[in-house]
Design a protein around this motif. Sequence first.
Motif, mmCIF file in Angstrom:
data_model
loop_
_atom_site.group_PDB
_atom_site.id
_atom_site.type_symbol
_atom_site.label_atom_id
_atom_site.label_comp_id
_atom_site.label_asym_id
_atom_site.label_seq_id
_atom_site.Cartn_x
_atom_site.Cartn_y
_atom_site.Cartn_z
ATOM 1 N N LEU A 29 -3.546 10.494 -1.686
ATOM 2 C CA LEU A 29 -4.155 9.362 -2.736
ATOM 3 C C LEU A 29 -3.594 7.831 -1.876
ATOM 4 C CD1 LEU A 29 -2.391 10.144 -6.144
ATOM 5 C CD2 LEU A 29 -4.647 10.177 -5.426
ATOM 6 N N LEU A 30 -4.402 6.974 -2.166
ATOM 7 C CA LEU A 30 -4.306 5.653 -1.535
ATOM 8 C C LEU A 30 -4.227 4.674 -2.674
ATOM 9 C CD1 LEU A 30 -4.338 3.797 1.135
ATOM 10 C CD2 LEU A 30 -6.949 3.700 0.699
ATOM 11 N N ALA A 79 -4.752 -3.051 -6.732
ATOM 12 C CA ALA A 79 -6.257 -3.143 -7.357
ATOM 13 C C ALA A 79 -6.969 -1.624 -7.483
ATOM 14 C CB ALA A 79 -7.162 -4.043 -6.574
ATOM 15 N N HIS A 80 -6.590 -0.616 -6.606
ATOM 16 C CA HIS A 80 -7.472 0.538 -6.662
ATOM 17 C C HIS A 80 -6.464 1.771 -6.469
ATOM 18 C CE1 HIS A 80 -11.005 -2.002 -5.871
ATOM 19 N NE2 HIS A 80 -10.291 -2.443 -4.865
ATOM 20 N N VAL A 81 -6.910 2.808 -6.886
ATOM 21 C CA VAL A 81 -6.384 4.013 -6.545
ATOM 22 C C VAL A 81 -7.541 5.032 -5.931
ATOM 23 C CG1 VAL A 81 -5.213 6.281 -7.491
ATOM 24 C CG2 VAL A 81 -4.738 4.196 -8.654
ATOM 25 N N ARG A 82 -7.412 5.445 -4.920
ATOM 26 C CA ARG A 82 -8.476 6.235 -4.153
ATOM 27 C C ARG A 82 -7.916 7.524 -3.820
ATOM 28 N NH1 ARG A 82 -9.703 0.913 -0.644
ATOM 29 N NH2 ARG A 82 -11.063 -0.081 -2.252
ATOM 30 N N VAL A 108 0.916 -1.177 -0.093
ATOM 31 C CA VAL A 108 0.130 0.000 0.016
ATOM 32 C C VAL A 108 0.823 1.083 -0.021
ATOM 33 C CG1 VAL A 108 -1.726 1.342 1.346
ATOM 34 C CG2 VAL A 108 -2.029 -1.119 1.469
ATOM 35 N N VAL A 109 0.537 2.319 -0.762
ATOM 36 C CA VAL A 109 1.222 3.506 -0.765
ATOM 37 C C VAL A 109 0.236 4.664 -0.558
ATOM 38 C CG1 VAL A 109 2.658 5.275 -2.221
ATOM 39 C CG2 VAL A 109 2.907 2.551 -2.586
ATOM 40 N N MET A 110 0.738 5.356 0.389
ATOM 41 C CA MET A 110 -0.104 6.546 0.644
ATOM 42 C C MET A 110 0.683 7.843 0.428
ATOM 43 S SD MET A 110 -3.253 7.284 2.286
ATOM 44 C CE MET A 110 -3.868 8.289 3.631
ATOM 45 N N VAL A 111 -0.163 8.822 -0.431
ATOM 46 C CA VAL A 111 0.562 9.960 -0.707
ATOM 47 C C VAL A 111 0.075 11.116 -0.258
ATOM 48 C CG1 VAL A 111 1.527 11.147 -2.912
ATOM 49 C CG2 VAL A 111 1.285 8.936 -3.104
ATOM 50 N N SER A 112 0.655 11.632 0.638
ATOM 51 C CA SER A 112 0.118 12.906 0.980
ATOM 52 C C SER A 112 0.217 14.130 -0.051
ATOM 53 C CB SER A 112 0.627 13.389 2.553
ATOM 54 O OG SER A 112 1.931 13.422 2.496
ATOM 55 N N ARG A 113 -0.646 14.898 0.149
ATOM 56 C CA ARG A 113 -0.631 16.060 -1.004
ATOM 57 C C ARG A 113 -1.103 17.447 -0.358
ATOM 58 N NH1 ARG A 113 -4.959 14.703 -4.868
ATOM 59 N NH2 ARG A 113 -3.949 16.141 -6.313
ATOM 60 N N ALA A 114 -0.306 17.743 0.771
ATOM 61 C CA ALA A 114 -0.485 19.155 1.616
ATOM 62 C C ALA A 114 -2.236 19.236 1.732
ATOM 63 C CB ALA A 114 0.036 20.131 0.668
ATOM 64 N N ALA A 115 -2.887 20.249 1.259
ATOM 65 C CA ALA A 115 -4.170 20.613 1.378
ATOM 66 C C ALA A 115 -5.086 19.694 0.393
ATOM 67 C CB ALA A 115 -4.338 22.100 1.205
ATOM 68 N N GLU A 164 -9.969 2.021 6.295
ATOM 69 C CA GLU A 164 -10.204 2.489 7.951
ATOM 70 C C GLU A 164 -8.903 3.166 8.171
ATOM 71 O OE1 GLU A 164 -13.117 2.962 9.329
ATOM 72 O OE2 GLU A 164 -13.724 2.380 7.356
ATOM 73 N N ALA A 165 -7.725 2.704 8.036
ATOM 74 C CA ALA A 165 -6.510 3.341 8.307
ATOM 75 C C ALA A 165 -6.172 4.356 7.748
ATOM 76 C CB ALA A 165 -5.205 1.980 7.870
ATOM 77 N N ALA A 166 -6.523 4.586 6.455
ATOM 78 C CA ALA A 166 -6.496 6.128 5.641
ATOM 79 C C ALA A 166 -7.479 6.971 6.330
ATOM 80 C CB ALA A 166 -6.610 5.670 4.123
ATOM 81 N N ARG A 167 -8.466 6.517 6.734
ATOM 82 C CA ARG A 167 -9.425 7.540 7.265
ATOM 83 C C ARG A 167 -8.768 8.102 8.731
ATOM 84 N NH1 ARG A 167 -13.212 3.627 5.145
ATOM 85 N NH2 ARG A 167 -14.582 4.914 3.642
ATOM 86 N N LEU A 168 -8.490 7.061 9.485
ATOM 87 C CA LEU A 168 -7.704 7.504 10.828
ATOM 88 C C LEU A 168 -6.450 8.286 10.437
ATOM 89 C CD1 LEU A 168 -8.303 7.298 13.901
ATOM 90 C CD2 LEU A 168 -6.754 5.285 13.799
#
Length: 314
Positions: free
Chosen positions: A220-221, A225-228, A209-216, A263-267
């Motif tokens: 991206l999660l 299988a998915h890009v969210r 899993v890659v989580m990309v923070s984008r400031a404001a 759920e991890a991304a939400r928290l």
Amino acid sequence: MLAPTPILTLTIESGSQDHDTELHVHPGGQGLWVARMAYSLGADVVLCGPFGGETGTVLAHLAEKENLRVRAVGTAGSNGAYLHDRRGGQREELAFMAPSRLDRHEVDDLYGTVLVEALDADVCVITGTYPASVLPGSFFGRLVGDLRAAGIKTVADLSGDAARQAARSGVDVLKMSHTELVEAELATDDSLPELELGARKLIDAGVRVVMVSRAADPALLVTAAHVREVVAPSVTTVDHRGAGDSMTAGIAVAVGRGLGIAEAARLGAAAGALNVTRRGLGTGHREQIERFAEQISVHDVDDREDPGAHPGDE
């Protein structure tokens, strides 16, 4: 948790009365900020890092005062420190002392300490170094590989060569910012298609899993299988620093609880969003963050079926 570069932070603030000045001293640096937020979210945090010199003595004491269980590796050199002035409303850096580079014996001691502690953990959080020269990138690859072989979940917040090494060793969750993806030449710019492409390169390298923070902008999660997009309600920023570290802490705590990646991304997004409303880096209240997480939406950007996707992607 691996915190390879704890830093002593000294901040000059305006006092509550006119012309008053306050000086605040805290343990800081990426690893400490992640650890502080993880503790706020209810985690039992064991902090592994190098501590040496006058700054290291103060840092270890302050970290323990914040209810972190410190596993200190003694070093001949000193930890880093910085002095910031915030009396004008913005942070002005007055001085910065870089931490000493670890010698090969100190590197070995740090590796053994974090490896053994992680074997008893629900999840191992791996944070990076500043400057990068403190530890070789291979350290992070070896650690992720050994923990993966032992069946220990890993969440890393890394950049540069350290991120590449961890990716090749199969880190479970890798959090990077949009600027770090560009600086690593995984993306040519910070447009959505380029960031998705860069994240998929990391997935192809071995990251789950890659989580990309984008400031404001929405984070991206990305999985096989998915890009969210992970969208948080808009809030007024008091201090943007520490938001990404708080996000990493939230993700790691959720992974340790056995929650799904959405759920991890939400928290994580909730911890990061609420942290920018505060002046304390890596601080917050568990009940507020968990309630705010209910307001975070995770929208599909790309929902292609992939028979090779992991069952925990949902």
